[in-house]
Design a protein around this motif. Structure first.
Motif, PDB file in Angstrom:
ATOM      1  N   ALA A 196       0.699  -1.267  -0.133  1.00 40.62           N
ATOM      2  CA  ALA A 196       0.166   0.026  -0.021  1.00 40.62           C
ATOM      3  C   ALA A 196       0.830   0.989  -0.099  1.00 40.62           C
ATOM      4  O   ALA A 196       0.487   2.142  -0.655  1.00 40.62           O
ATOM      5  N   VAL A 197       1.974   1.288   0.862  1.00 40.87           N
ATOM      6  CA  VAL A 197       2.895   2.281   0.784  1.00 40.87           C
ATOM      7  C   VAL A 197       3.272   2.534  -0.679  1.00 40.87           C
ATOM      8  O   VAL A 197       3.473   3.818  -1.121  1.00 40.87           O
ATOM      9  N   LEU A 198       3.810   1.501  -1.208  1.00 42.49           N
ATOM     10  CA  LEU A 198       4.399   1.643  -2.618  1.00 42.49           C
ATOM     11  C   LEU A 198       3.600   2.024  -3.386  1.00 42.49           C
ATOM     12  O   LEU A 198       3.686   2.862  -4.461  1.00 42.49           O
ATOM     13  N   ALA A 199       2.259   1.838  -3.388  1.00 37.80           N
ATOM     14  CA  ALA A 199       1.305   2.157  -4.378  1.00 37.80           C
ATOM     15  C   ALA A 199       0.960   3.855  -4.273  1.00 37.80           C
ATOM     16  O   ALA A 199       0.662   4.316  -5.249  1.00 37.80           O
ATOM     17  N   HIS A 200       1.177   4.263  -2.952  1.00 34.98           N
ATOM     18  CA  HIS A 200       1.254   5.529  -2.796  1.00 34.98           C
ATOM     19  C   HIS A 200       2.166   6.152  -3.630  1.00 34.98           C
ATOM     20  O   HIS A 200       1.914   7.380  -4.188  1.00 34.98           O
ATOM     21  N   GLU A 201       3.510   5.741  -3.510  1.00 34.91           N
ATOM     22  CA  GLU A 201       4.714   6.384  -4.373  1.00 34.91           C
ATOM     23  C   GLU A 201       4.497   6.361  -5.711  1.00 34.91           C
ATOM     24  O   GLU A 201       4.641   7.089  -6.504  1.00 34.91           O
ATOM     25  N   LEU A 202       3.891   5.342  -6.002  1.00 36.04           N
ATOM     26  CA  LEU A 202       3.415   5.107  -7.607  1.00 36.04           C
ATOM     27  C   LEU A 202       2.708   5.994  -7.926  1.00 36.04           C
ATOM     28  O   LEU A 202       2.454   6.336  -9.265  1.00 36.04           O
ATOM     29  N   GLY A 203       1.542   6.486  -7.114  1.00 30.23           N
ATOM     30  CA  GLY A 203       0.556   7.613  -7.474  1.00 30.23           C
ATOM     31  C   GLY A 203       1.186   8.995  -7.841  1.00 30.23           C
ATOM     32  O   GLY A 203       0.565   9.321  -8.579  1.00 30.23           O
TER      33      GLY A 203
ATOM     34  N   GLY B 237      -6.822   0.036   0.826  1.00 30.51           N
ATOM     35  CA  GLY B 237      -6.895   1.294   1.698  1.00 30.51           C
ATOM     36  C   GLY B 237      -6.869   1.431   3.103  1.00 30.51           C
ATOM     37  O   GLY B 237      -6.201   1.811   3.772  1.00 30.51           O
ATOM     38  N   ALA B 238      -7.189   0.036   3.636  1.00 25.54           N
ATOM     39  CA  ALA B 238      -7.204  -0.096   4.905  1.00 25.54           C
ATOM     40  C   ALA B 238      -5.559  -0.342   5.413  1.00 25.54           C
ATOM     41  O   ALA B 238      -5.210  -0.194   6.354  1.00 25.54           O
ATOM     42  N   ASP B 239      -5.027  -1.089   4.507  1.00 23.16           N
ATOM     43  CA  ASP B 239      -3.729  -1.434   4.710  1.00 23.16           C
ATOM     44  C   ASP B 239      -2.694  -0.220   4.657  1.00 23.16           C
ATOM     45  O   ASP B 239      -1.698   0.127   5.532  1.00 23.16           O
TER      46      ASP B 239
ATOM     47  N   ARG C 140      -9.594  10.250   5.197  1.00 21.32           N
ATOM     48  CA  ARG C 140      -9.850  10.068   3.851  1.00 21.32           C
ATOM     49  C   ARG C 140      -9.885   8.549   3.560  1.00 21.32           C
ATOM     50  O   ARG C 140      -9.970   8.102   2.337  1.00 21.32           O
ATOM     51  N   LEU C 141      -9.345   7.609   4.354  1.00 23.07           N
ATOM     52  CA  LEU C 141      -9.045   6.430   4.101  1.00 23.07           C
ATOM     53  C   LEU C 141      -9.702   5.350   4.880  1.00 23.07           C
ATOM     54  O   LEU C 141     -10.188   6.019   5.861  1.00 23.07           O
ATOM     55  N   PRO C 142      -9.997   4.214   4.489  1.00 22.63           N
ATOM     56  CA  PRO C 142     -10.783   3.355   5.128  1.00 22.63           C
ATOM     57  C   PRO C 142     -10.233   2.932   6.562  1.00 22.63           C
ATOM     58  O   PRO C 142      -8.963   2.935   6.865  1.00 22.63           O
ATOM     59  N   ALA C 143     -11.124   2.958   7.488  1.00 24.94           N
ATOM     60  CA  ALA C 143     -10.164   2.538   8.991  1.00 24.94           C
ATOM     61  C   ALA C 143      -9.682   1.210   8.743  1.00 24.94           C
ATOM     62  O   ALA C 143     -10.097   0.265   8.269  1.00 24.94           O
ATOM     63  N   SER C 144      -8.531   1.257   9.360  1.00 23.52           N
ATOM     64  CA  SER C 144      -7.808  -0.110   9.567  1.00 23.52           C
ATOM     65  C   SER C 144      -8.297  -0.768  10.768  1.00 23.52           C
ATOM     66  O   SER C 144      -9.087  -0.339  11.893  1.00 23.52           O
TER      67      SER C 144
ATOM     68  N   GLN D 152      -3.754  13.033  -3.629  1.00 27.11           N
ATOM     69  CA  GLN D 152      -3.927  12.377  -4.747  1.00 27.11           C
ATOM     70  C   GLN D 152      -3.401  11.142  -5.138  1.00 27.11           C
ATOM     71  O   GLN D 152      -3.838   9.967  -5.494  1.00 27.11           O
ATOM     72  N   ALA D 153      -2.049  10.894  -4.273  1.00 24.57           N
ATOM     73  CA  ALA D 153      -1.462   9.749  -4.229  1.00 24.57           C
ATOM     74  C   ALA D 153      -2.039   8.695  -3.337  1.00 24.57           C
ATOM     75  O   ALA D 153      -1.953   7.606  -3.662  1.00 24.57           O
ATOM     76  N   ASP D 154      -2.755   9.189  -2.279  1.00 29.17           N
ATOM     77  CA  ASP D 154      -3.532   8.247  -1.357  1.00 29.17           C
ATOM     78  C   ASP D 154      -4.713   7.537  -2.168  1.00 29.17           C
ATOM     79  O   ASP D 154      -4.883   6.713  -1.922  1.00 29.17           O
ATOM     80  N   ALA D 155      -5.406   8.527  -2.773  1.00 36.36           N
ATOM     81  CA  ALA D 155      -6.471   8.137  -3.514  1.00 36.36           C
ATOM     82  C   ALA D 155      -5.859   7.108  -4.593  1.00 36.36           C
ATOM     83  O   ALA D 155      -6.912   6.023  -4.689  1.00 36.36           O
ATOM     84  N   TYR D 156      -5.037   7.219  -5.355  1.00 35.00           N
ATOM     85  CA  TYR D 156      -4.458   6.246  -6.329  1.00 35.00           C
ATOM     86  C   TYR D 156      -4.082   5.122  -5.479  1.00 35.00           C
ATOM     87  O   TYR D 156      -4.640   3.760  -6.030  1.00 35.00           O
ATOM     88  N   ALA D 157      -3.558   5.145  -4.392  1.00 32.29           N
ATOM     89  CA  ALA D 157      -3.153   3.948  -3.789  1.00 32.29           C
ATOM     90  C   ALA D 157      -4.284   3.056  -3.240  1.00 32.29           C
ATOM     91  O   ALA D 157      -4.454   1.824  -3.398  1.00 32.29           O
ATOM     92  N   MET D 158      -5.409   3.778  -3.006  1.00 32.80           N
ATOM     93  CA  MET D 158      -6.616   3.005  -2.490  1.00 32.80           C
ATOM     94  C   MET D 158      -7.084   2.240  -3.760  1.00 32.80           C
ATOM     95  O   MET D 158      -8.062   1.254  -3.545  1.00 32.80           O
ATOM     96  N   ALA D 159      -6.916   2.836  -5.017  1.00 32.66           N
ATOM     97  CA  ALA D 159      -7.587   2.066  -6.143  1.00 32.66           C
ATOM     98  C   ALA D 159      -6.730   0.904  -6.364  1.00 32.66           C
ATOM     99  O   ALA D 159      -7.143   0.049  -7.035  1.00 32.66           O
ATOM    100  N   GLN D 160      -5.358   0.828  -6.084  1.00 32.15           N
ATOM    101  CA  GLN D 160      -4.529  -0.168  -6.583  1.00 32.15           C
ATOM    102  C   GLN D 160      -4.190  -1.069  -5.479  1.00 32.15           C
ATOM    103  O   GLN D 160      -3.586  -2.122  -5.640  1.00 32.15           O
ATOM    104  N   ALA D 161      -4.470  -0.822  -4.412  1.00 28.06           N
ATOM    105  CA  ALA D 161      -4.021  -1.690  -3.076  1.00 28.06           C
ATOM    106  C   ALA D 161      -5.173  -1.628  -2.166  1.00 28.06           C
ATOM    107  O   ALA D 161      -6.140  -0.936  -2.438  1.00 28.06           O
TER     108      ALA D 161
END
Length: 456
Positions: A300-307, A407-409, A447-451, A396-405
């Motif tokens: 999930a962290v890497l997905a944020h960076e990819l965002g 969001g709770a993670d 803005r993220l789902p609860a973990s 924006q990167a967080d939103a992209y991460a939620m689409a690729q991984a």
């Protein structure tokens, strides 16, 4: 300061001369006054912001915010508050010292005295200019040394983050100094040569060279320079490697390799980043990060960076850097031909400063140093703009991460990193607007789902 004194003495010596209604202050005095006023206003603003941060964090130290009570213990919350308070209070001293040093270099004549001494010792020419730059960097580093040592071996040590030994710290210092000299002196020599030999458009050639060098450094740094300070091992966890590789394929991102860096040799702080440019891009995980997060959280962290890459944040920041650098070089090209630019900042330029409207080479290093010293003073009020743009990119990167991984993670990973890095959960809102390049935990996690709650 000298311009102010000279102007005052001139007024006292000839009080009988009437002043014409159209008379105006000399440009050098205007620059001195503008510089001093902006420096004082900026310092007062920074002190006010730091004081707000200190009061706000201290006021909320006694209780964990309701949104974090299931994951953050009171002990961890208070550690983060204390860490923030210590750094903020120390920053007050650093800001005061920095302002005093800046005044000493400029209107109080420190840079002028250093330049005159080197002129007497070495004469004019390229050697003297390079010596001026090197001496300035060396003296500035020595002035900053006590604060650096205190932050590393007192503040970071007190809160359990410092892992460096004095021997490792000294080795890093020697290596960085040597690399800086081997790379910096030739770069400086070429820019100084362009300033003196490339005509009125020298700044355009210098800017083109500087940008090319920065692009080259993005390729060279991860392969040749970074390994001098840290060990980089290929990621060996096959499960995590498969998960990360699949994520990058989904995102259309190609990297030269996945590496683990021994960040724990120096600090307990955790991080992950992309480095390199073009085909040389690589993904680097701190070993501390892999110890603190689960594979799904790392993904999930890497997905944020990819965002950031997906939204072209990196390219936009590079374009902005290029544009600002071009404007800076152009401004320097104009200022270095103005006598008041030197005298207004406490420096005596060469007596043969202007030849057909073009400054002689002996003033180029002076102009460069003065420009680098005063630009941060006049641009300090742009801080909130750039910080706000950066926070927008992070959302924006967080939103992209939620689409690729998951969001709770991502929420769980961010909360773990906030806790392990002792980042305060209760920063002052005004301080955030001015300084924070990343949104505070409360705004970001909202803005993220609860973990899944778990004990801290």
């Amino acid at each position: 300061m000298r311009a102010i004194v000279a102007y005052a003495l001139h007024s006292r010596v000839m009080p009988e001369l009437p002043v014409a209604p159209s008379a105006s202050l000399p440009p050098s005095l205007i620059l001195t006054l503008a510089f001093a006023a902006t420096l004082v206003l900026g310092l007062l603003l920074k002190f006010w912001l730091a004081s707000r941060q200190i009061r706000h964090v201290a006021r909320h130290r006694s209780a964990v915010p309701a949104a974090f009570t299931q994951r953050i213990t009171l002990e961890a919350h208070q550690k983060a508050a204390d860490y923030t308070l210590v750094k903020a209070r120390f920053s007050l001293l650093e800001m005061a010292l920095g302002a005093a040093v800046l005044l000493s270099w400029t209107v109080l004549g420190g840079l002028d005295a250093l330049n005159q001494w080197l002129l007497q010792a070495l004469g004019s020419g390229m050697g003297q200019q390079l010596a001026l730059l090197a001496a300035f960097v060396l003296i500035s580093s020595l002035i900053d040394l006590p604060a650096t040592l205190y932050q590393t071996f007192v503040v970071e040590q007190r809160f359990g983050f410092n892992q460096m030994t004095p021997r490792l710290w000294l080795g890093d210092l020697l290596k960085s100094t040597l690399i800086g000299a081997l790379i910096g002196l030739p770069i400086a020599a070429l820019i100084l040569w362009l300033m003196g030999a490339a005509g009125s458009l020298w700044w355009l050639w210098a800017w083109a060279f500087w940008m090319g060098f920065n692009l080259l450094l993005m390729v060279v740094y991860p392969t040749f320079i970074a390994p001098l300070f840290n060990k980089f091992q290929p990621l060996e966890d096959e499960s995590l490697k498969a998960r990360v590789t699949a994520l990058m394929q989904r995102c259309g991102f190609a990297a030269k390799g996945l590496f683990v860096m021994d960040g724990s040799r120096r600090s307990a702080h955790a991080n992950a980043y992309f480095t390199g440019f073009g085909a040389a891009k690589r993904v680097v995980f701190y070993d501390t990060l892999l110890r603190q997060l689960s594979p799904s959280e790392v993904e999930a962290v890497l997905a944020h960076e990819l965002g950031h890459f997906k939204h072209r944040h990196i390219l936009r920041r590079m374009a902005l850097l290029f544009a600002l650098s071009l404007a800076g070089f152009a401004l320097l090209g104009w200022l270095m031909a103005q006598e008041w630019f030197y005298s207004g900042l406490g420096v005596r330029p060469s007596l043969a400063m202007l030849v057909s409207g073009v400054p002689t080479a002996s003033n180029d290093a002076l102009a460069l140093l003065l420009f680098l010293l005063v630009v941060p003073v006049f641009t300090v009020f742009l801080g909130p703009l750039f910080a706000g743009l950066s926070r927008r990119d992070e959302f924006q990167a967080d939103a992209y991460a939620m689409a690729q991984a998951d969001g709770a993670d991502l929420a769980s990973a961010l909360l773990t990193l906030y806790q392990d890095n002792a980042a305060t959960l209760t920063p002052d809102p005004v301080y955030v607007q001015f300084y924070y390049s990343h949104p505070p935990a409360s705004a970001r996690l909202a803005r993220l789902p609860a973990s899944t709650p778990s004990p801290a």
